[in-house]
Design a protein around this motif. Sequence first.
Motif, PDB file in Angstrom:
ATOM      1  N   GLY A 384     123.394  76.678  38.142  1.00 36.21           N
ATOM      2  CA  GLY A 384     122.400  77.678  38.506  1.00 36.21           C
ATOM      3  C   GLY A 384     121.010  77.080  38.369  1.00 36.21           C
ATOM      4  N   GLN A 385     120.013  77.954  38.250  1.00 39.00           N
ATOM      5  CA  GLN A 385     118.642  77.478  38.099  1.00 39.00           C
ATOM      6  C   GLN A 385     118.502  76.578  36.876  1.00 39.00           C
ATOM      7  OE1 GLN A 385     116.712  81.372  37.906  1.00 39.00           O
ATOM      8  NE2 GLN A 385     115.563  80.833  39.750  1.00 39.00           N
ATOM      9  N   THR A 410     130.575  74.311  39.392  1.00 41.20           N
ATOM     10  CA  THR A 410     131.406  75.344  38.783  1.00 41.20           C
ATOM     11  C   THR A 410     130.712  76.020  37.610  1.00 41.20           C
ATOM     12  OG1 THR A 410     133.296  73.921  39.300  1.00 41.20           O
ATOM     13  CG2 THR A 410     133.688  75.807  37.848  1.00 41.20           C
ATOM     14  N   MET A 411     130.361  77.294  37.771  1.00 40.19           N
ATOM     15  CA  MET A 411     129.904  78.075  36.612  1.00 40.19           C
ATOM     16  C   MET A 411     131.061  78.131  35.607  1.00 40.19           C
ATOM     17  SD  MET A 411     128.210  81.255  38.651  1.00 40.19           S
ATOM     18  CE  MET A 411     127.721  82.236  37.231  1.00 40.19           C
ATOM     19  N   GLY A 435     123.391  79.569  31.595  1.00 44.06           N
ATOM     20  CA  GLY A 435     122.702  80.788  32.023  1.00 44.06           C
ATOM     21  C   GLY A 435     123.481  81.990  31.524  1.00 44.06           C
ATOM     22  N   ASP A 436     122.844  83.141  31.569  1.00 48.63           N
ATOM     23  CA  ASP A 436     123.550  84.324  31.046  1.00 48.63           C
ATOM     24  C   ASP A 436     124.697  84.734  31.969  1.00 48.63           C
ATOM     25  OD1 ASP A 436     121.075  84.807  32.532  1.00 48.63           O
ATOM     26  OD2 ASP A 436     121.648  86.912  32.470  1.00 48.63           O
ATOM     27  N   SER A 438     126.636  82.166  33.815  1.00 48.78           N
ATOM     28  CA  SER A 438     127.643  81.108  33.654  1.00 48.78           C
ATOM     29  C   SER A 438     128.372  81.165  32.314  1.00 48.78           C
ATOM     30  CB  SER A 438     126.976  79.736  33.758  1.00 48.78           C
ATOM     31  OG  SER A 438     126.504  79.495  35.058  1.00 48.78           O
ATOM     32  N   ASN A 463     117.859  85.171  31.881  1.00 55.82           N
ATOM     33  CA  ASN A 463     116.953  85.893  32.786  1.00 55.82           C
ATOM     34  C   ASN A 463     117.580  87.189  33.284  1.00 55.82           C
ATOM     35  OD1 ASN A 463     118.872  84.787  34.434  1.00 55.82           O
ATOM     36  ND2 ASN A 463     117.505  83.372  35.480  1.00 55.82           N
ATOM     37  N   GLN A 465     120.028  87.725  35.020  1.00 65.23           N
ATOM     38  CA  GLN A 465     120.410  87.684  36.432  1.00 65.23           C
ATOM     39  C   GLN A 465     121.271  86.459  36.725  1.00 65.23           C
ATOM     40  OE1 GLN A 465     116.926  86.467  38.366  1.00 65.23           O
ATOM     41  NE2 GLN A 465     115.680  88.145  37.626  1.00 65.23           N
ATOM     42  N   LEU A 468     119.903  81.756  40.390  1.00 59.95           N
ATOM     43  CA  LEU A 468     119.823  80.949  41.611  1.00 59.95           C
ATOM     44  C   LEU A 468     120.166  81.784  42.845  1.00 59.95           C
ATOM     45  CD1 LEU A 468     119.031  78.113  42.408  1.00 59.95           C
ATOM     46  CD2 LEU A 468     121.414  77.424  42.216  1.00 59.95           C
ATOM     47  N   VAL A 469     121.034  82.766  42.658  1.00 58.86           N
ATOM     48  CA  VAL A 469     121.349  83.677  43.759  1.00 58.86           C
ATOM     49  C   VAL A 469     120.114  84.542  44.041  1.00 58.86           C
ATOM     50  CG1 VAL A 469     122.812  85.594  44.483  1.00 58.86           C
ATOM     51  CG2 VAL A 469     123.814  83.688  43.202  1.00 58.86           C
TER      52      VAL A 469
HETATM   53  C1  TPP Z   1     132.540  79.881  39.600  1.00 63.12           C
HETATM   54  C2  TPP Z   1     131.308  80.109  40.425  1.00 63.12           C
HETATM   55  N1  TPP Z   1     131.102  81.299  41.021  1.00 63.12           N
HETATM   56  C3  TPP Z   1     129.982  81.511  41.756  1.00 63.12           C
HETATM   57  C4  TPP Z   1     129.062  80.531  41.921  1.00 63.12           C
HETATM   58  C5  TPP Z   1     127.815  80.773  42.764  1.00 63.12           C
HETATM   59  N2  TPP Z   1     126.602  80.678  41.949  1.00 63.12           N
HETATM   60  C6  TPP Z   1     125.838  79.572  41.885  1.00 63.12           C
HETATM   61  S1  TPP Z   1     124.569  79.698  40.831  1.00 63.12           S
HETATM   62  C7  TPP Z   1     124.971  81.268  40.442  1.00 63.12           C
HETATM   63  C8  TPP Z   1     124.147  82.031  39.438  1.00 63.12           C
HETATM   64  C9  TPP Z   1     124.236  81.443  38.076  1.00 63.12           C
HETATM   65  O1  TPP Z   1     123.663  82.349  37.169  1.00 63.12           O
HETATM   66  P1  TPP Z   1     123.343  81.938  35.681  1.00 63.12           P
HETATM   67  O2  TPP Z   1     124.483  81.241  35.074  1.00 63.12           O
HETATM   68  O3  TPP Z   1     122.824  83.102  34.951  1.00 63.12           O
HETATM   69  O4  TPP Z   1     122.224  80.832  35.868  1.00 63.12           O
HETATM   70  P2  TPP Z   1     120.720  80.934  36.422  1.00 63.12           P
HETATM   71  O5  TPP Z   1     120.770  80.614  37.875  1.00 63.12           O
HETATM   72  O6  TPP Z   1     120.208  82.331  36.167  1.00 63.12           O
HETATM   73  O7  TPP Z   1     119.988  79.894  35.645  1.00 63.12           O
HETATM   74  C10 TPP Z   1     126.103  81.681  41.155  1.00 63.12           C
HETATM   75  C11 TPP Z   1     126.725  83.040  41.082  1.00 63.12           C
HETATM   76  C12 TPP Z   1     129.326  79.287  41.291  1.00 63.12           C
HETATM   77  N3  TPP Z   1     128.498  78.252  41.406  1.00 63.12           N
HETATM   78  N4  TPP Z   1     130.426  79.116  40.536  1.00 63.12           N
END
Ligand code: TPP
Length: 562
Positions: A384-385, A410-411, A435-436, A438, A463, A465, A468-469
């Motif tokens: 993510g971000q 992969t989250m 991230g909150d 992942s 955050n 949320q 990155l989405v």
């Molecule tokens: C298993 C999986 N599902 C969906 C996604 C699509 N995806 C990429 S980034 C993201 C958001 C991640 O959110 P968070 O962990 O809170 O990190 P942030 O971007 O807020 O830092 C998603 C849903 C993914 N990469 N992996």
Amino acid sequence: MKTTGAKLLRTLLERQGIHTIPGIPGGAILPFYDALHGSAIRHVLARHEQGAGFIAQGMARATGRAAVCLATSGPGATNLLTAIADARLDSVPLVAITGQVSQCLIGTDAFQEVDTYGLTLPITKHNFLVRSASELLETVPLAFQMAESGRPGPVVIDVPKDVQIAEVDVREWPEPGRATAAAPCPDSGIEELALRLSAARRPVLYIGGGVISSGAADLACALAHRLSAPTVCTLMALGAMPPSDPLYMGMLGMHAAQGTNLLLEEADLLLAIGSRFDDRATGRVADFCPKASVAHIDIDRAEIGKIRRPFLGLIGDAADVLRRLLDRLSAQARPEWRARAVELRKAHPLRHPPRAEEPLHPVNLCRFLGEALPDDAILTTDVGQHQMWVAQAYPVRRPRGLLTSGGLGTMGFGLPAAIGAALAEPGRRVACVSGDGSILMNIQELATLAELGLPVAVLVFNNAQLGLVRQQQELFYRGRYEASHFGSTPDFAALARSFGIRGERLDPCGDPLADLAAILASPGPCVIDIPIHEGANVLPMVPPGAANRNMIVETATASSHA
Ligand SMILES: Cc1ncc(C[n+]2csc(CCOP(=O)(O)OP(=O)(O)O)c2C)c(N)n1
């Protein structure tokens, strides 16, 4: 010597030097678990097979040696699939051993029967369905050899229960499976490359994860200096060149510093080493390095010309090719080109508020982590971000200093990979930036971490949320936020404590970085909930499918500090 298939498998793994195996037992793999009883191999009981797969990946990524994970048939095997596919895309040597229903039941829709062989065929380097106990003598060493040789990758060994129970007479033990050396590429290609590099006016090295896999990071740095060639890294190669190196230009591509992508526009020769021209690195391929002729060194023949046709492709181990290339090159100064790289870097620094103003801005946090963690720390991330902020701002000082899910993205990777890294590299501090969103995808592994008491610090960039989405919706979907904001998030510190782990939440009003340093200084596992600005964006950003020169460097929203 008479033994059973299960005991034979155990001995073969012991002979391979395997000392730790994460996994979860179940009916179809129980004979093997029984054989592990009393073995020198330490079994680590994960709480989900995906966790076990990523713990093994953490071990393999931290050391470069194949690691093993274990699951039962059916749901155990399907839970492993994501970790296996992830290992395939990032070229990680993994041997996944799965139980299977007895051979007389295969094809009958037996309890917990799934076609593991069929399911893993497209996501492994190779896979085996073992038909007899004696076959293990050949299969197990071969699986390790395949996982580690050439371009590393995952191998599955599916072992039916009757094979584990069967008696077998072992007369001679096979040699453990080891990586075999790749065939050397011909001298003629290396000579041609040396000539072209010497003649180039604006060469750039484009380093990928293959450089780390082959242990060629020092050689790549030596080549950069011999040629005075600015060097860009993919996400997988961060740590191959120290960030303090004057020729280091950081990560290229979608979230590169602006100067890095602009420098690539000017290059007249691009030498790709162990990199695969991934779309996150190249942007629109037709516009990638438009003025450069490309030479490509890779151990995998299939990568040469897959995305961009090179004038020269050298198939071989990066360390071997670079060593021989260096023998044929004299030092070149290229003062103007070096100066241009410095100029571009200085002209386009990462934009972020000063630390004193916003200590918990993610870029400040990542820089601070670089100061607070020891030099030999291992950092893992989720996806993510937060992952991209780490890639932009955390100084990865050595190969294998950053473990991250690059290809599959992969989250849920970060926490179990951190556990694996800590198991494989005892004594080293391991931190996971998550991230909150992942962290919740493999949160159950906090129980494994609590049990093991490893020095893993989990930092949740919170955050509220799927950041990155949310960022993509802000930039490319006109702010229509669909399914990217959480209506409720857990109290991560309390959650950690419920698992038996220290849990803290940083207070942005006090001196949060001093608090963070104090928490990181005490050994043992912990979870640190870090509130970050919910509107912060990772910038620059190249819109998906656009040319790398078309970076978005600023967004209109007041909250987007980056
Ligand atoms: C298993 C999986 N599902 C969906 C996604 C699509 N995806 C990429 S980034 C993201 C958001 C991640 O959110 P968070 O962990 O809170 O990190 P942030 O971007 O807020 O830092 C998603 C849903 C993914 N990469 N992996």
